[in-house]
Design an enzyme around this catalytic site. Structure first.
Site, PDB file in Angstrom:
ATOM      1  N   LYS A 185       0.838  -1.216   0.000  1.00  0.00           N
ATOM      2  CA  LYS A 185       0.000   0.000   0.000  1.00  0.00           C
ATOM      3  C   LYS A 185       0.869   1.260   0.000  1.00  0.00           C
ATOM      4  O   LYS A 185       2.066   1.183  -0.165  1.00  0.00           O
ATOM      5  CB  LYS A 185      -0.940  -0.031   1.196  1.00  0.00           C
ATOM      6  CG  LYS A 185      -1.626  -1.359   1.430  1.00  0.00           C
ATOM      7  CD  LYS A 185      -2.496  -1.847   0.282  1.00  0.00           C
ATOM      8  CE  LYS A 185      -3.053  -3.212   0.641  1.00  0.00           C
ATOM      9  NZ  LYS A 185      -4.047  -3.755  -0.197  1.00  0.00           N
TER      10      LYS A 185
HETATM   11  C1  LIG Z   1      -4.888  -4.847   0.682  1.00  0.00           C
HETATM   12  C2  LIG Z   1      -6.336  -4.702   0.755  1.00  0.00           C
HETATM   13  C3  LIG Z   1      -7.070  -5.185   1.849  1.00  0.00           C
HETATM   14  C4  LIG Z   1      -6.419  -5.962   2.975  1.00  0.00           C
HETATM   15  O1  LIG Z   1      -5.511  -5.189   3.708  1.00  0.00           O
HETATM   16  P1  LIG Z   1      -4.598  -5.901   4.827  1.00  0.00           P
HETATM   17  O2  LIG Z   1      -4.045  -4.752   5.618  1.00  0.00           O
HETATM   18  O3  LIG Z   1      -3.554  -6.675   4.117  1.00  0.00           O
HETATM   19  O4  LIG Z   1      -5.495  -6.754   5.649  1.00  0.00           O
HETATM   20  C5  LIG Z   1      -8.424  -4.970   1.866  1.00  0.00           C
HETATM   21  N1  LIG Z   1      -9.052  -4.318   0.864  1.00  0.00           N
HETATM   22  C6  LIG Z   1      -8.386  -3.847  -0.204  1.00  0.00           C
HETATM   23  C7  LIG Z   1      -9.131  -3.108  -1.269  1.00  0.00           C
HETATM   24  C8  LIG Z   1      -7.010  -4.033  -0.299  1.00  0.00           C
HETATM   25  O5  LIG Z   1      -6.364  -3.570  -1.388  1.00  0.00           O
END
Ligand SMILES: *Cc1c(COP(=O)(O)O)cnc(C)c1O
EC number: 2.6.1.102
Length: 399
Positions: A185
């Protein structure tokens, strides 16, 4: 090798982690509290609560919004699987709505046809950092008395034009926004998540649920001059973030404006570099949205093979990813576990191709995500653009 992404972590983050470890208090404590305060100030939210991931944040958000077994939650299939999973953790049923192929986000025109007497909430996604049409989502939600939970996993630093003003995603414009600090992210704490809301009762609920349902947090007992016994009024979870992660997160927040600026600059440059590639679809940004471009996703020309193009680029040392997945195509989602807007009354849509979600499936099958990270050089970006064009040219020559 040009990687698909690379988190921007350095000496400041390493020093922050060292400082916390040396302090002797490593679990959820003062650093988490400070990170929450700084994150809330950044997005302009009244409350922010840190948790172990965006997945656990989504789970708590839906519980706080009152999602119970037998309820339905409207969302998209075209998202990381955690979005739909969070609904099923609550014993509820995901009702998938197709996306608008131009933005990869929920098509607001289709939402209303998905509302039933069991609908409790809309879980919308700001997919790969692009704000979804929240004004339309919130208008429908208000009319039907539904909660709006925003999956803002990739949208830390994204902005939306809201009632005439540019606001950060997470203020929140809906009821609760959930963020991710996974390395894929915009900023990272290794793993981690954050919930923001304007509702103090929900914020209190997140805090209770993230720490075993414990009535008095250990931080309060630790600082008390009198003996306090805690109690456990509800069954909670261990969804805590550690102070080591939070200290890293505080350093990441300081870098965030530069990271977003750089990502937007690189996305604009991709647009210029790829503008004249025949048949290639470039992502669009509505005039009311500013994306973090967590991913830069291009739609391949009609006649090209996704896997072949990705392999040709990999052979030149360039990592790519296919378009965002669709939960409804995974074995964990047999047809009896979900509905789609057109399938609620029409059960014929269980064949391998679901017409209700055709834009979602097409986006998964026809788009390719290109490398984009703040430390990417223009030379690297030129190489990616050339490699993609070469791959597409060979495809055309083969015909
Ligand atoms: C990465 C992601 C998640 C999950 O996030 P984590 O912190 O890895 O649990 C949920 N929704 C979307 C749209 C994502 O891109």
């Amino acid at each position: 090798m040009i990687p698909i992404t690379k988190p921007m972590l350095g000496e400041n983050e390493a020093e922050a982690a060292r400082r916390v470890i040396a302090s002797g208090w490593t679990s959820q404590g003062p650093e988490v509290a400070a990170f929450e305060k700084e994150f809330a100030a950044y997005v302009g939210a009244p409350y922010a609560c840190a948790v172990s991931s965006c997945t656990t944040a989504l789970h708590l958000a839906l519980l706080a919004a009152g999602v119970r077994p037998g309820d339905e939650v409207i969302t998209v299939s075209h998202s990381y699987i955690a979005t739909a999973n969070s609904i099923r953790y609550c014993g509820a049923r995901p009702v998938f709505v197709d996306i608008d192929p131009a933005t990869f986000n929920i098509d607001p025109v289709l939402i209303e046809s998905a509302v039933t007497g069991r609908t409790r909430a809309i879980l919308c996604v700001h997919q790969i950092g692009m704000p979804c049409d929240l004004a339309a989502v919130c208008e429908i939600a208000r009319r039907y008395g539904l909660a709006v939970v925003e999956d803002a996993a990739c949208a830390i630093g994204s902005e939306i034009l809201w009632q005439g003003h540019w606001e950060k995603i997470g203020r929140p414009q809906g009821d609760i926004a959930c963020f991710s600090f996974h390395p894929r992210k915009v900023i990272s704490t290794g793993d981690g998540g954050m919930l923001t809301t304007a509702n103090p009762e929900w914020d209190a609920k997140f805090r209770l649920l993230r720490q075993h349902g414990m009535s008095v947090p250990d931080t309060v007992r630790h600082g008390a001059s009198r003996v306090i016994f805690e109690s456990y009024p509800i069954v909670g979870f261990n969804f805590r973030m550690t102070d080591i992660q939070a200290a890293v997160g505080r350093e990441q927040l300081k870098r965030l404006p530069d990271i977003v600026r750089k990502r937007r600059e690189l996305a604009a440059r991709y647009r210029t570099l790829l503008a004249k590639v025949p048949g290639l679809g470039l992502p669009t940004e509505p005039d009311w949205a500013r994306s973090t471009w967590q991913s830069f996703s291009v739609r391949l020309p009609e006649d090209s093979d996704q896997r072949w193009v990705m392999q040709a680029m990999l052979d030149e040392g360039i990592a790519t990813r296919r378009g965002v997945m669709c939960a409804h195509r995974e074995p964990a989602y047999p047809p009896d576990t979900w509905s789609c807007a057109g399938r609620i009354r029409n059960r014929s849509c269980t064949e391998e191709v679901c017409r209700c979600l055709r834009h979602s499936e097409e986006a998964q099958d026809r788009t390719v995500i290109l490398p984009l990270f703040p430390e990417m050089t223009f030379e690297q970006q030129d190489r990616v653009a050339e490699s993609l064009q070469d791959a597409l040219r060979v495809v055309t020559l083969n015909e």
